[in-house]
Design a protein around this motif. Structure first.
Motif, PDB file in Angstrom:
ATOM      1  N   PHE A   8       0.830  -1.202   0.000  1.00 12.19           N
ATOM      2  CA  PHE A   8       0.000   0.000   0.000  1.00 12.19           C
ATOM      3  C   PHE A   8       0.868   1.256   0.000  1.00 12.19           C
ATOM      4  CE2 PHE A   8      -2.412   3.379   2.018  1.00 12.19           C
ATOM      5  CZ  PHE A   8      -3.589   3.365   1.279  1.00 12.19           C
ATOM      6  N   ALA A   9       1.906   1.258   0.820  1.00 15.51           N
ATOM      7  CA  ALA A   9       2.803   2.419   0.892  1.00 15.51           C
ATOM      8  C   ALA A   9       3.532   2.624  -0.439  1.00 15.51           C
ATOM      9  CB  ALA A   9       3.811   2.234   2.027  1.00 15.51           C
ATOM     10  N   ILE A  10       4.004   1.533  -1.042  1.00 14.86           N
ATOM     11  CA  ILE A  10       4.697   1.621  -2.329  1.00 14.86           C
ATOM     12  C   ILE A  10       3.754   2.145  -3.401  1.00 14.86           C
ATOM     13  CG2 ILE A  10       5.735   0.235  -4.193  1.00 14.86           C
ATOM     14  CD1 ILE A  10       6.784  -1.642  -1.886  1.00 14.86           C
ATOM     15  N   LEU A  36       4.316   5.707  -5.330  1.00 14.74           N
ATOM     16  CA  LEU A  36       4.556   5.735  -6.779  1.00 14.74           C
ATOM     17  C   LEU A  36       3.459   6.503  -7.510  1.00 14.74           C
ATOM     18  CD1 LEU A  36       5.787   2.084  -7.410  1.00 14.74           C
ATOM     19  CD2 LEU A  36       7.158   4.171  -7.536  1.00 14.74           C
ATOM     20  N   SER A  37       2.215   6.323  -7.082  1.00 15.96           N
ATOM     21  CA  SER A  37       1.094   7.016  -7.724  1.00 15.96           C
ATOM     22  C   SER A  37       1.237   8.533  -7.597  1.00 15.96           C
ATOM     23  CB  SER A  37      -0.234   6.573  -7.108  1.00 15.96           C
ATOM     24  OG  SER A  37      -0.479   5.225  -7.387  1.00 15.96           O
ATOM     25  N   GLN A  38       1.631   8.980  -6.422  1.00 13.15           N
ATOM     26  CA  GLN A  38       1.803  10.419  -6.207  1.00 13.15           C
ATOM     27  C   GLN A  38       3.050  10.954  -6.904  1.00 13.15           C
ATOM     28  OE1 GLN A  38       1.868  10.792  -1.964  1.00 13.15           O
ATOM     29  NE2 GLN A  38      -0.365  10.971  -1.816  1.00 13.15           N
ATOM     30  N   LYS A  39       4.147  10.240  -6.764  1.00 16.51           N
ATOM     31  CA  LYS A  39       5.430  10.688  -7.287  1.00 16.51           C
ATOM     32  C   LYS A  39       5.429  10.812  -8.814  1.00 16.51           C
ATOM     33  CE  LYS A  39       8.882   8.918  -4.993  1.00 16.51           C
ATOM     34  NZ  LYS A  39       9.891   7.920  -4.552  1.00 16.51           N
ATOM     35  N   LYS A  58      -4.528   3.920 -11.758  1.00 16.73           N
ATOM     36  CA  LYS A  58      -4.231   3.918 -10.325  1.00 16.73           C
ATOM     37  C   LYS A  58      -4.854   2.753  -9.550  1.00 16.73           C
ATOM     38  CE  LYS A  58      -3.838   8.363  -8.937  1.00 16.73           C
ATOM     39  NZ  LYS A  58      -4.203   9.595  -8.277  1.00 16.73           N
ATOM     40  N   GLU A  59      -5.994   2.278  -9.989  1.00 20.47           N
ATOM     41  CA  GLU A  59      -6.696   1.221  -9.255  1.00 20.47           C
ATOM     42  C   GLU A  59      -5.970  -0.117  -9.307  1.00 20.47           C
ATOM     43  OE1 GLU A  59      -9.407   1.700  -7.314  1.00 20.47           O
ATOM     44  OE2 GLU A  59      -9.090   3.813  -7.803  1.00 20.47           O
TER      45      GLU A  59
END
Length: 97
Positions: free
Chosen positions: A12-14, A18-21, A29-30
């Motif tokens: 979840f953190a990864i 990555l989605s934000q970065k 995204k899903e």
């Protein structure tokens, strides 16, 4: 099951990082696998990260299909977090094995 919870937290953190970065489009995204496929070209200069990203998809499949994760799987995700410098907090991730 504790390792699966740790793996899920790391995944979840990864995924979030990555989605934000990399500003992953909403329609991608899903899906963790599609997110990884989208961001891999950003890491062509670091084959180690690409390898870990691809291995993380396998770990994600194990977690989401309720298969037991190993210490090696957790280590892969931890190494990926370190390589990507994903911020981890005590609330998100269980202790290292």
């Amino acid at each position: 099951m504790h390792k699966n919870a740790t793996a899920y937290s790391l995944l979840f953190a990864i995924h979030s990082d990555l989605s934000q970065k990399h500003h992953v489009p909403n329609h991608i995204k899903e899906s963790y696998r599609q997110t990884i496929a989208y961001v891999v070209p950003f890491y062509t200069h670091t084959p180690r990260i690409i390898e870990l990203l691809n291995q993380s998809v396998r770990v994600r499949n194990k977690v989401c299909h309720f298969q037991q994760t190993s210490r090696k799987d957790i280590k892969i995700l931890q190494l990926l977090c370190n390589e990507l410098q994903v911020p981890l907090t005590a609330k998100k991730v269980s202790p290292i094995y």
